[in-house]
Design a protein around this motif. Structure first.
Motif, mmCIF file in Angstrom:
data_model
loop_
_atom_site.group_PDB
_atom_site.id
_atom_site.type_symbol
_atom_site.label_atom_id
_atom_site.label_comp_id
_atom_site.label_asym_id
_atom_site.label_seq_id
_atom_site.Cartn_x
_atom_site.Cartn_y
_atom_site.Cartn_z
ATOM 1 N N ILE A 184 5.618 -8.737 -19.010
ATOM 2 C CA ILE A 184 4.502 -8.448 -18.596
ATOM 3 C C ILE A 184 4.264 -8.000 -17.487
ATOM 4 O O ILE A 184 3.400 -6.986 -17.403
ATOM 5 C CB ILE A 184 4.366 -9.910 -17.876
ATOM 6 C CG1 ILE A 184 3.809 -11.333 -19.454
ATOM 7 C CG2 ILE A 184 2.820 -10.461 -17.664
ATOM 8 C CD1 ILE A 184 3.923 -12.338 -18.540
ATOM 9 N N LYS A 185 5.018 -8.470 -17.049
ATOM 10 C CA LYS A 185 5.209 -7.252 -15.673
ATOM 11 C C LYS A 185 5.105 -5.552 -16.027
ATOM 12 O O LYS A 185 4.816 -4.682 -15.796
ATOM 13 C CB LYS A 185 6.690 -7.189 -14.715
ATOM 14 C CG LYS A 185 6.298 -6.208 -13.370
ATOM 15 C CD LYS A 185 7.523 -6.784 -12.345
ATOM 16 C CE LYS A 185 7.432 -6.156 -11.066
ATOM 17 N NZ LYS A 185 8.577 -6.687 -10.362
ATOM 18 N N ALA A 186 5.997 -5.219 -17.086
ATOM 19 C CA ALA A 186 6.436 -4.106 -18.000
ATOM 20 C C ALA A 186 5.325 -3.439 -18.034
ATOM 21 O O ALA A 186 4.829 -3.066 -18.250
ATOM 22 C CB ALA A 186 6.650 -3.995 -18.804
ATOM 23 N N LYS A 187 4.586 -4.027 -18.711
ATOM 24 C CA LYS A 187 3.029 -3.525 -19.486
ATOM 25 C C LYS A 187 2.246 -3.975 -18.390
ATOM 26 O O LYS A 187 1.219 -2.813 -18.178
ATOM 27 C CB LYS A 187 2.238 -5.428 -20.298
ATOM 28 C CG LYS A 187 1.320 -4.464 -21.038
ATOM 29 C CD LYS A 187 1.252 -3.295 -22.193
ATOM 30 C CE LYS A 187 -0.194 -3.057 -22.616
ATOM 31 N NZ LYS A 187 -0.355 -1.433 -23.865
ATOM 32 N N LEU A 188 1.597 -4.721 -17.401
ATOM 33 C CA LEU A 188 0.662 -4.663 -16.617
ATOM 34 C C LEU A 188 1.396 -3.615 -15.612
ATOM 35 O O LEU A 188 0.123 -3.393 -13.841
ATOM 36 C CB LEU A 188 0.240 -5.795 -15.993
ATOM 37 C CG LEU A 188 -0.070 -7.138 -17.272
ATOM 38 C CD1 LEU A 188 -1.089 -8.014 -16.779
ATOM 39 C CD2 LEU A 188 -1.758 -5.781 -17.523
ATOM 40 N N GLY A 189 2.607 -3.275 -14.646
ATOM 41 C CA GLY A 189 3.162 -3.494 -13.593
ATOM 42 C C GLY A 189 2.499 -3.975 -11.952
ATOM 43 O O GLY A 189 3.457 -3.842 -11.133
ATOM 44 N N HIS A 190 1.668 -4.029 -12.033
ATOM 45 C CA HIS A 190 1.438 -5.503 -10.531
ATOM 46 C C HIS A 190 0.651 -6.200 -10.667
ATOM 47 O O HIS A 190 -0.149 -6.471 -10.221
ATOM 48 C CB HIS A 190 0.817 -4.208 -9.797
ATOM 49 C CG HIS A 190 1.063 -2.383 -9.253
ATOM 50 N ND1 HIS A 190 2.147 -2.885 -8.170
ATOM 51 C CD2 HIS A 190 0.977 -1.646 -10.073
ATOM 52 C CE1 HIS A 190 2.769 -1.010 -8.439
ATOM 53 N NE2 HIS A 190 2.051 -0.792 -9.664
ATOM 54 N N PRO A 191 1.996 -7.117 -11.148
ATOM 55 C CA PRO A 191 1.024 -8.564 -11.623
ATOM 56 C C PRO A 191 0.961 -9.518 -10.131
ATOM 57 O O PRO A 191 -0.563 -10.251 -10.338
ATOM 58 C CB PRO A 191 2.229 -9.451 -12.620
ATOM 59 C CG PRO A 191 3.713 -8.534 -12.260
ATOM 60 C CD PRO A 191 3.094 -7.251 -12.072
ATOM 61 N N MET A 192 1.650 -9.098 -9.236
ATOM 62 C CA MET A 192 1.447 -10.212 -8.069
ATOM 63 C C MET A 192 -0.899 -9.978 -7.924
ATOM 64 O O MET A 192 -1.002 -11.069 -7.414
ATOM 65 C CB MET A 192 2.002 -9.987 -6.797
ATOM 66 C CG MET A 192 1.406 -10.233 -5.623
ATOM 67 S SD MET A 192 1.876 -11.591 -5.444
ATOM 68 C CE MET A 192 3.827 -11.791 -5.141
ATOM 69 N N LEU A 193 -0.503 -8.534 -7.826
ATOM 70 C CA LEU A 193 -2.038 -8.009 -7.519
ATOM 71 C C LEU A 193 -3.016 -8.589 -8.637
ATOM 72 O O LEU A 193 -4.167 -9.345 -7.808
ATOM 73 C CB LEU A 193 -2.345 -6.476 -7.162
ATOM 74 C CG LEU A 193 -1.220 -6.282 -6.576
ATOM 75 C CD1 LEU A 193 -1.144 -4.176 -6.031
ATOM 76 C CD2 LEU A 193 -1.445 -6.522 -5.094
ATOM 77 N N SER A 205 13.656 -8.363 -21.606
ATOM 78 C CA SER A 205 13.931 -9.237 -22.208
ATOM 79 C C SER A 205 13.192 -10.087 -22.705
ATOM 80 O O SER A 205 12.350 -10.625 -21.669
ATOM 81 C CB SER A 205 14.859 -9.367 -21.340
ATOM 82 O OG SER A 205 15.545 -10.914 -21.760
ATOM 83 N N ILE A 206 13.207 -9.972 -24.099
ATOM 84 C CA ILE A 206 12.357 -11.721 -25.139
ATOM 85 C C ILE A 206 12.398 -12.852 -23.898
ATOM 86 O O ILE A 206 11.584 -13.650 -23.503
ATOM 87 C CB ILE A 206 12.313 -12.262 -26.192
ATOM 88 C CG1 ILE A 206 12.192 -10.308 -26.743
ATOM 89 C CG2 ILE A 206 12.170 -12.835 -26.828
ATOM 90 C CD1 ILE A 206 12.452 -10.744 -28.031
ATOM 91 N N PRO A 207 13.860 -13.261 -23.736
ATOM 92 C CA PRO A 207 13.816 -14.595 -22.638
ATOM 93 C C PRO A 207 13.606 -14.281 -21.594
ATOM 94 O O PRO A 207 13.034 -15.877 -21.368
ATOM 95 C CB PRO A 207 15.720 -14.624 -22.958
ATOM 96 C CG PRO A 207 16.421 -13.655 -23.875
ATOM 97 C CD PRO A 207 15.101 -12.778 -23.901
ATOM 98 N N ALA A 208 13.310 -13.424 -21.012
ATOM 99 C CA ALA A 208 13.174 -12.884 -19.627
ATOM 100 C C ALA A 208 11.480 -13.660 -19.685
ATOM 101 O O ALA A 208 11.106 -13.932 -18.492
ATOM 102 C CB ALA A 208 13.169 -11.794 -18.949
ATOM 103 N N THR A 209 10.624 -13.093 -20.261
ATOM 104 C CA THR A 209 9.335 -13.353 -20.418
ATOM 105 C C THR A 209 9.215 -14.672 -21.304
ATOM 106 O O THR A 209 8.369 -15.003 -20.350
ATOM 107 C CB THR A 209 8.842 -12.148 -22.049
ATOM 108 O OG1 THR A 209 9.759 -11.267 -21.535
ATOM 109 C CG2 THR A 209 7.724 -12.438 -21.975
ATOM 110 N N ILE A 210 9.701 -15.308 -22.154
ATOM 111 C CA ILE A 210 10.031 -16.429 -22.541
ATOM 112 C C ILE A 210 9.736 -16.734 -20.932
ATOM 113 O O ILE A 210 8.757 -17.998 -20.234
ATOM 114 C CB ILE A 210 10.352 -17.484 -23.133
ATOM 115 C CG1 ILE A 210 10.045 -16.625 -24.596
ATOM 116 C CG2 ILE A 210 11.360 -18.366 -23.453
ATOM 117 C CD1 ILE A 210 10.745 -16.306 -25.685
#
Length: 192
Positions: free
Chosen positions: A98-107, A159-164
């Motif tokens: 999610i972070k890799a795709k979106l870049g700035h998930p907190m914002l 990582s799939i486990p990190a994403t899950i």
């Protein structure tokens, strides 16, 4: 409401340095050192947030209503907050997709949180509070993307486990907050 606005100016003002004064920030980091900068930045942020939250509570004692949102919008907020929590968690778990795709998930989480809360809060102070965070989130995301284009971040393997784990922790955090902590901390039941 003045106290809340002062707190918002301090908190969002300190968080806007990277939007409006990146060169000044870099000079201060070089001058003070990163640890000292982070300590000062954190202290100012905590003070501003505390003042904003206190002022928000005081504002609720004498509300000025602008509109009365339909009760059905509460369901929309409950739905929107689930991805907001997942995005929030994605900002902190390394190597999630999610972070890799979106870049700035907190914002993105801040923008979803603020927008969803604007839907169900018709008091003038609430509108100012959540609109301030929404505008800040939009500007901060735009500035962060501009920095990324100028200096692309290193690509890391996901990582799939990190994403899950990101999704599971986000859902659990959402459930805890929605079913327990929101009414305890904010005084408003999400589903009541």
């Amino acid at each position: 409401m003045t106290i809340m606005i002062i707190g918002l100016l301090i908190f969002l003002g300190s968080h806007s340095i990277r939007i409006f004064a990146e060169n000044w920030r870099q000079q201060k980091v070089a001058q003070l050192g990163l640890p000292t900068w982070k300590l000062a930045y954190s202290a100012v942020s905590v003070v501003g947030l505390a003042i904003a939250i206190y002022g928000f509570g005081q504002m609720r004692l004498e509300p000025i209503y602008i509109w009365f949102p339909p009760m059905g919008l509460r369901h929309a907020v409950a739905l929107l907050m689930l991805p907001a929590f997942i995005l929030l968690v994605a900002a902190y778990i390394p190597r999630n997709a999610i972070k890799a795709k979106l870049g700035h998930p907190m914002l993105l989480a801040v923008k979803v949180w603020a927008l969803s809360h604007l839907l169900v809060n018709g008091r003038f102070g609430d509108i100012i509070f959540f609109a301030a965070f929404l505008v800040w989130g939009i500007l901060a995301f735009k500035a962060a993307k501009k920095r990324d284009r100028a200096n692309p971040p290193a690509v890391t393997a996901t990582s799939i486990p990190a994403t899950i784990a990101t999704v599971v922790i986000g859902v659990v955090a959402y459930a805890l907050f929605a079913f327990h902590l929101h009414s305890l901390l904010i005084g408003v039941s999400v589903f009541g």
